[in-house]
Structures are given as structure tokens and as C-alpha cells.
Design a protein around this motif. Structure first.
Motif, PDB file in Angstrom:
ATOM      1  N   LEU A   1       4.486  -0.396 -10.021  1.00  0.00           N
ATOM      2  CA  LEU A   1       3.157   0.642  -9.072  1.00  0.00           C
ATOM      3  C   LEU A   1       3.622   0.647  -7.300  1.00  0.00           C
ATOM      4  O   LEU A   1       3.768  -0.079  -6.726  1.00  0.00           O
ATOM      5  N   ASP A   2       3.221   1.683  -6.980  1.00  0.00           N
ATOM      6  CA  ASP A   2       4.357   1.982  -5.216  1.00  0.00           C
ATOM      7  C   ASP A   2       2.622   1.712  -4.803  1.00  0.00           C
ATOM      8  O   ASP A   2       1.281   2.335  -4.878  1.00  0.00           O
ATOM      9  N   PRO A   3       2.864   0.414  -3.874  1.00  0.00           N
ATOM     10  CA  PRO A   3       2.018  -0.134  -2.550  1.00  0.00           C
ATOM     11  C   PRO A   3       1.234   0.588  -1.729  1.00  0.00           C
ATOM     12  O   PRO A   3       0.533   0.558  -2.145  1.00  0.00           O
ATOM     13  N   ALA A   4       1.840   1.666  -1.458  1.00  0.00           N
ATOM     14  CA  ALA A   4       1.094   2.758  -0.992  1.00  0.00           C
ATOM     15  C   ALA A   4       0.361   3.780  -1.689  1.00  0.00           C
ATOM     16  O   ALA A   4      -0.990   3.120  -0.641  1.00  0.00           O
ATOM     17  N   LYS A   5       0.366   3.748  -2.714  1.00  0.00           N
ATOM     18  CA  LYS A   5      -0.696   4.417  -3.189  1.00  0.00           C
ATOM     19  C   LYS A   5      -1.614   3.342  -3.484  1.00  0.00           C
ATOM     20  O   LYS A   5      -2.782   4.222  -3.707  1.00  0.00           O
ATOM     21  N   THR A   6      -1.688   2.330  -4.302  1.00  0.00           N
ATOM     22  CA  THR A   6      -2.464   1.546  -4.591  1.00  0.00           C
ATOM     23  C   THR A   6      -2.970   0.842  -4.028  1.00  0.00           C
ATOM     24  O   THR A   6      -4.221   1.408  -3.645  1.00  0.00           O
ATOM     25  N   ILE A   7      -2.888   1.180  -2.067  1.00  0.00           N
ATOM     26  CA  ILE A   7      -3.403   0.793  -0.811  1.00  0.00           C
ATOM     27  C   ILE A   7      -4.303   1.441  -1.282  1.00  0.00           C
ATOM     28  O   ILE A   7      -5.999   1.451  -0.848  1.00  0.00           O
ATOM     29  N   VAL A   8      -4.123   2.953  -0.507  1.00  0.00           N
ATOM     30  CA  VAL A   8      -4.910   4.360  -0.693  1.00  0.00           C
ATOM     31  C   VAL A   8      -6.477   4.349  -1.877  1.00  0.00           C
ATOM     32  O   VAL A   8      -7.493   4.526  -1.357  1.00  0.00           O
TER      33      VAL A   8
ATOM     34  N   PRO B   1       4.390   9.146   2.811  1.00  0.00           N
ATOM     35  CA  PRO B   1       5.868   8.658   2.050  1.00  0.00           C
ATOM     36  C   PRO B   1       6.176   7.175   2.846  1.00  0.00           C
ATOM     37  O   PRO B   1       6.874   6.319   2.116  1.00  0.00           O
ATOM     38  N   THR B   2       6.397   7.855   3.565  1.00  0.00           N
ATOM     39  CA  THR B   2       7.411   6.826   5.014  1.00  0.00           C
ATOM     40  C   THR B   2       7.204   5.543   5.182  1.00  0.00           C
ATOM     41  O   THR B   2       7.293   5.086   6.269  1.00  0.00           O
ATOM     42  N   LEU B   3       5.983   5.534   5.792  1.00  0.00           N
ATOM     43  CA  LEU B   3       4.878   5.257   6.508  1.00  0.00           C
ATOM     44  C   LEU B   3       4.053   4.201   5.067  1.00  0.00           C
ATOM     45  O   LEU B   3       3.113   4.587   5.314  1.00  0.00           O
ATOM     46  N   LEU B   4       4.490   2.813   4.811  1.00  0.00           N
ATOM     47  CA  LEU B   4       3.417   1.800   4.698  1.00  0.00           C
ATOM     48  C   LEU B   4       2.221   1.692   5.171  1.00  0.00           C
ATOM     49  O   LEU B   4       2.189   1.959   6.807  1.00  0.00           O
TER      50      LEU B   4
ATOM     51  N   PRO C   1       1.668  14.576   4.581  1.00  0.00           N
ATOM     52  CA  PRO C   1       2.428  14.839   4.471  1.00  0.00           C
ATOM     53  C   PRO C   1       2.491  15.055   2.954  1.00  0.00           C
ATOM     54  O   PRO C   1       2.886  16.168   2.129  1.00  0.00           O
ATOM     55  N   SER C   2       1.437  14.499   2.266  1.00  0.00           N
ATOM     56  CA  SER C   2       1.954  14.070   0.538  1.00  0.00           C
ATOM     57  C   SER C   2       0.274  13.776   0.180  1.00  0.00           C
ATOM     58  O   SER C   2      -0.430  12.881   1.024  1.00  0.00           O
ATOM     59  N   GLY C   3      -0.378  14.677  -0.651  1.00  0.00           N
ATOM     60  CA  GLY C   3      -2.180  14.339  -1.104  1.00  0.00           C
ATOM     61  C   GLY C   3      -2.698  15.256   0.413  1.00  0.00           C
ATOM     62  O   GLY C   3      -3.691  15.278   0.158  1.00  0.00           O
ATOM     63  N   SER C   4      -2.563  15.673   1.029  1.00  0.00           N
ATOM     64  CA  SER C   4      -3.812  16.455   1.934  1.00  0.00           C
ATOM     65  C   SER C   4      -4.192  17.991   1.677  1.00  0.00           C
ATOM     66  O   SER C   4      -3.572  18.403   1.486  1.00  0.00           O
ATOM     67  N   ASP C   5      -4.733  18.011   2.291  1.00  0.00           N
ATOM     68  CA  ASP C   5      -6.107  19.465   2.024  1.00  0.00           C
ATOM     69  C   ASP C   5      -4.529  20.438   3.367  1.00  0.00           C
ATOM     70  O   ASP C   5      -5.088  19.865   4.572  1.00  0.00           O
ATOM     71  N   PRO C   6      -4.788  21.621   2.903  1.00  0.00           N
ATOM     72  CA  PRO C   6      -3.809  21.998   3.807  1.00  0.00           C
ATOM     73  C   PRO C   6      -5.225  22.470   5.543  1.00  0.00           C
ATOM     74  O   PRO C   6      -4.683  22.664   6.229  1.00  0.00           O
TER      75      PRO C   6
END
Length: 187
Positions: free
Chosen positions: A28-35, A123-126, A154-159
Motif C-alpha cells: 500500500l501507499d504509506p502516505a495514504k495509509t497514514i492519512v 503525493p510528493t511529501l510524505l 493537491p490530491s483529494g482536497s475539496d475545491p
């Protein structure tokens, strides 16, 4: 740093390391797992916040507050609820409408978390996440207020989530944010 804060920081670090290890070993993507773990699974999230350069907001009469600062807070699971497990603060300055010289300035301290809503990742900043933190603050002149730190990821945020701050100081609400450079949250 008091003992309680040190213990909470250590527990947070251990939990984050375990989540990263489990995430990496399972592909799994560690950043997404932490969030995701900070949202629901974990009992609380240890979050750092930082205003990378001065951020400002305007009051209804055109007066302006400018803040710098950084700190940490422990957010209850799911973002709801308050917490007094906070650190940090920074500087503040208030300007009359159109003025370039501050009419008052000083330091402020964060005294509590009112609410934390996490949304989005970098995505680019752990460990960097977006969201909205509402913090209770005490200003060096004895006044109190609320600081809202908002970070658009930038990824998954509400406008609708903006990059910047709004704040209150006593009865004055600096509600009209001025677009800020960068603000960050790290879990």
C-alpha cells in the motif's frame, strides 16, 4: 515539552512507524495509509502545523491581521471534539485599513484545539496532509481569539478549502483571508 506531550509524541511516532511498515509490506501507499489510519482507526492523530510565510486576513472595516507561526496538536479520532494537547504560536500584527505600519503587534500562544478536519494529501511529501484546524489562541496583549489554518492539498482536497488563515482577536473577526503562500499539516 512536558511528560504528557513527550509520551503522546512518542506514541504517535511509534504508531506512524508501524503504519508505514505495514503499508510498505502490504504494497500500500504509506502516505495514504497514514492519512486513512488517522481518520478512523487510530485513537488520536498527532498533527504539526506551519505557516511557512506570513499569512493575513481582513476585517469588515479593511483592517488586517498578519500572523506567522507553527505548532502541534493532538486531534481526537475522527476530527470531532476538542483537545488541550497543543503547542506553538507565533507573531501577530494588526494594521489599520490601508496602513503599512502595524498599530499593534506581539506574540500569540495556541491554548487548545477546537476542531480538526483532515482532507487530502500531498503525493510528493510524505505525511503532508490538507485540512482545516481551528485553534484557540491567546495574544500577548491579553486578548483571546480563534485561529483557523486552512491548507488545500493537491490530491483529494475539496475545491472549497482555501490556502491561508482567518482569525479573531477579541470582538474583531478577520474573516476575509488574503491568499497565502504555503501552509502545511504533517501527521
Amino acid at each position: 515539552m512536558n511528560i504528557k506531550t513527550q509520551v503522546m509524541a512518542t506514541i504517535g511516532f511509534i504508531l506512524a512507524a508501524l503504519v508505514i511498515a505495514i503499508g510498505c509490506s502490504s504494497g500500500l501507499d504509506p502516505a495514504k495509509t497514514i492519512v486513512q489510519s488517522a481518520r478512523a482507526d487510530a485513537p488520536a492523530a498527532h498533527i504539526s502545523w506551519q505557516i511557512n510565510s506570513a499569512a493575513s486576513a481582513l476585517a469588515n472595516d479593511g483592517s488586517k491581521i498578519t500572523l506567522t507561526g507553527s505548532g502541534t496538536f493532538v486531534a481526537p479520532a475522527g476530527g470531532g471534539g476538542t483537545s488541550s494537547a497543543t503547542t506553538g504560536g507565533g507573531t501577530w500584527a494588526v494594521f489599520a485599513a490601508g496602513a503599512t505600519t502595524a498599530s499593534a503587534s506581539g506574540n500569540y500562544s495556541v491554548t487548545g484545539l477546537v476542531r480538526w478536519d483532515e482532507l487530502g494529501i500531498f503525493p510528493t511529501l510524505l505525511n503532508a496532509v490538507g485540512g482545516l484546524a481551528t485553534l484557540r489562541v491567546e495574544y500577548s496583549d491579553g486578548s483571546h481569539g480563534v485561529l483557523i489554518v486552512s491548507c488545500h492539498a493537491p490530491s483529494g482536497s475539496d475545491p472549497a478549502i482555501f490556502e491561508g488563515i482567518t482569525a479573531s482577536k477579541s470582538a474583531i473577526d478577520y474573516w476575509n483571508r488574503i491568499a497565502a503562500g504555503t501552509l502545511f499539516f504533517h501527521d
